[in-house]
Structure formats: C-alpha cells, structure tokens
Scaffold this motif. Structure first.
Motif, PDB file in Angstrom:
ATOM      1  N   ASP A  66       4.424   0.602   6.774  1.00  0.00           N
ATOM      2  CA  ASP A  66       3.102   0.943   5.924  1.00  0.00           C
ATOM      3  C   ASP A  66       3.655   1.069   4.414  1.00  0.00           C
ATOM      4  OD1 ASP A  66       1.634   1.135   8.005  1.00  0.00           O
ATOM      5  OD2 ASP A  66       1.844   3.495   8.235  1.00  0.00           O
ATOM      6  N   PHE A  67       4.695   1.479   4.283  1.00  0.00           N
ATOM      7  CA  PHE A  67       5.080   1.378   2.608  1.00  0.00           C
ATOM      8  C   PHE A  67       5.171   0.247   2.233  1.00  0.00           C
ATOM      9  CE2 PHE A  67       8.588   1.684  -0.667  1.00  0.00           C
ATOM     10  CZ  PHE A  67       7.946   2.489  -1.355  1.00  0.00           C
ATOM     11  N   VAL A  68       5.892  -0.770   2.637  1.00  0.00           N
ATOM     12  CA  VAL A  68       5.706  -2.253   2.412  1.00  0.00           C
ATOM     13  C   VAL A  68       4.364  -2.632   2.059  1.00  0.00           C
ATOM     14  CG1 VAL A  68       6.282  -4.611   2.672  1.00  0.00           C
ATOM     15  CG2 VAL A  68       8.002  -2.729   3.234  1.00  0.00           C
ATOM     16  N   VAL A  69       3.339  -2.509   3.001  1.00  0.00           N
ATOM     17  CA  VAL A  69       2.083  -3.186   2.771  1.00  0.00           C
ATOM     18  C   VAL A  69       1.244  -2.197   1.757  1.00  0.00           C
ATOM     19  CG1 VAL A  69      -0.443  -3.125   3.934  1.00  0.00           C
ATOM     20  CG2 VAL A  69       1.675  -3.577   5.349  1.00  0.00           C
ATOM     21  N   GLU A  70       1.473  -1.080   1.357  1.00  0.00           N
ATOM     22  CA  GLU A  70       1.136  -0.301   0.326  1.00  0.00           C
ATOM     23  C   GLU A  70       1.605  -0.829  -0.986  1.00  0.00           C
ATOM     24  OE1 GLU A  70       0.509   4.248  -1.097  1.00  0.00           O
ATOM     25  OE2 GLU A  70       1.083   3.906   0.962  1.00  0.00           O
ATOM     26  N   SER A  71       2.821  -1.136  -0.933  1.00  0.00           N
ATOM     27  CA  SER A  71       3.424  -1.511  -2.296  1.00  0.00           C
ATOM     28  C   SER A  71       3.037  -2.855  -2.472  1.00  0.00           C
ATOM     29  CB  SER A  71       4.984  -1.582  -1.902  1.00  0.00           C
ATOM     30  OG  SER A  71       5.492  -0.459  -1.827  1.00  0.00           O
ATOM     31  N   GLU A  72       2.862  -3.679  -1.599  1.00  0.00           N
ATOM     32  CA  GLU A  72       2.174  -5.134  -1.883  1.00  0.00           C
ATOM     33  C   GLU A  72       0.819  -5.112  -2.591  1.00  0.00           C
ATOM     34  OE1 GLU A  72       2.835  -7.388   1.714  1.00  0.00           O
ATOM     35  OE2 GLU A  72       5.021  -7.459   1.478  1.00  0.00           O
ATOM     36  N   PHE A  73       0.073  -4.158  -1.742  1.00  0.00           N
ATOM     37  CA  PHE A  73      -1.470  -3.975  -2.069  1.00  0.00           C
ATOM     38  C   PHE A  73      -1.488  -3.424  -3.488  1.00  0.00           C
ATOM     39  CE2 PHE A  73      -5.017  -1.291  -2.557  1.00  0.00           C
ATOM     40  CZ  PHE A  73      -6.035  -2.158  -2.092  1.00  0.00           C
ATOM     41  N   ASN A  74      -0.566  -2.427  -4.011  1.00  0.00           N
ATOM     42  CA  ASN A  74      -0.621  -1.953  -5.443  1.00  0.00           C
ATOM     43  C   ASN A  74      -0.103  -3.018  -6.346  1.00  0.00           C
ATOM     44  OD1 ASN A  74      -1.341   0.459  -4.447  1.00  0.00           O
ATOM     45  ND2 ASN A  74       0.721   1.277  -4.474  1.00  0.00           N
ATOM     46  N   LYS A  75       0.777  -3.908  -5.790  1.00  0.00           N
ATOM     47  CA  LYS A  75       1.152  -4.854  -6.760  1.00  0.00           C
ATOM     48  C   LYS A  75       0.019  -6.052  -6.927  1.00  0.00           C
ATOM     49  CE  LYS A  75       6.157  -4.883  -5.607  1.00  0.00           C
ATOM     50  NZ  LYS A  75       7.041  -5.633  -5.066  1.00  0.00           N
TER      51      LYS A  75
END
Length: 87
Positions: A66-75
């Motif tokens: 979830d953290f990786v997906v959220e980071s990619e979404f934020n980027k």
C-alpha cells in the motif's frame, strides 16, 4: 501408564498399605491426563503462534505494498501540478 504386575501390587500393598496404593494409582492417572492436556495445549499454542506470525507477515507485506502504491500515486499526481505551477 505402566502395567503393574500382580507381584508388584502385592508387595506395594504389604509395604505401604492399600489406601496409599490407591492414592498413588489415582495420582499417576491424574498426572498422566494432566501431562497429556499440557502437551495438547503446547501444540495448540505453537499453532496459534504460527498463525499470528503469518498474519503479521501478511499485514506487513500489505502495508508495504500500500505504501508503494500510494507513493507512486503521489508521484504521478504531483508531477502535473508542478508543471502547472511553473507555467
């Protein structure tokens, strides 16, 4: 529980008396059952520990994912905003 021979029972009765012998036999059977229950409980606790560790591992994996997906979404959403602010 060990099988006791008739001769051994007779010797015990003569040595310690009948009531004491009955108490010893009952104590052995109670302790045997208690030890069996403790062994069963130990097995269940080990399985519970394995299950808890598996759940913990799964939650940690999901949290990281979830953290990786959220980071990619934020980027991906942050990049267009920066371009718009520059213009």
């Amino acid at each position: 529980m060990e099988e006791m021979a008739i001769e051994n029972i007779g010797t015990l009765i003569g040595t310690i008396g009948f009531p004491s012998l009955i108490a010893i036999i009952l104590l052995r059977s109670v302790l045997g059952n208690f030890n069996q229950r403790l062994d069963d409980l130990d097995k269940r606790l080990l399985q519970l520990n394995k299950s808890i560790l598996l759940v913990d591992k799964t939650l940690n994996h999901l949290t990281r994912k979830d953290f990786v997906v959220e980071s990619e979404f934020n980027k991906s959403t942050a990049s267009p905003l920066k371009k718009e602010n520059r213009v």
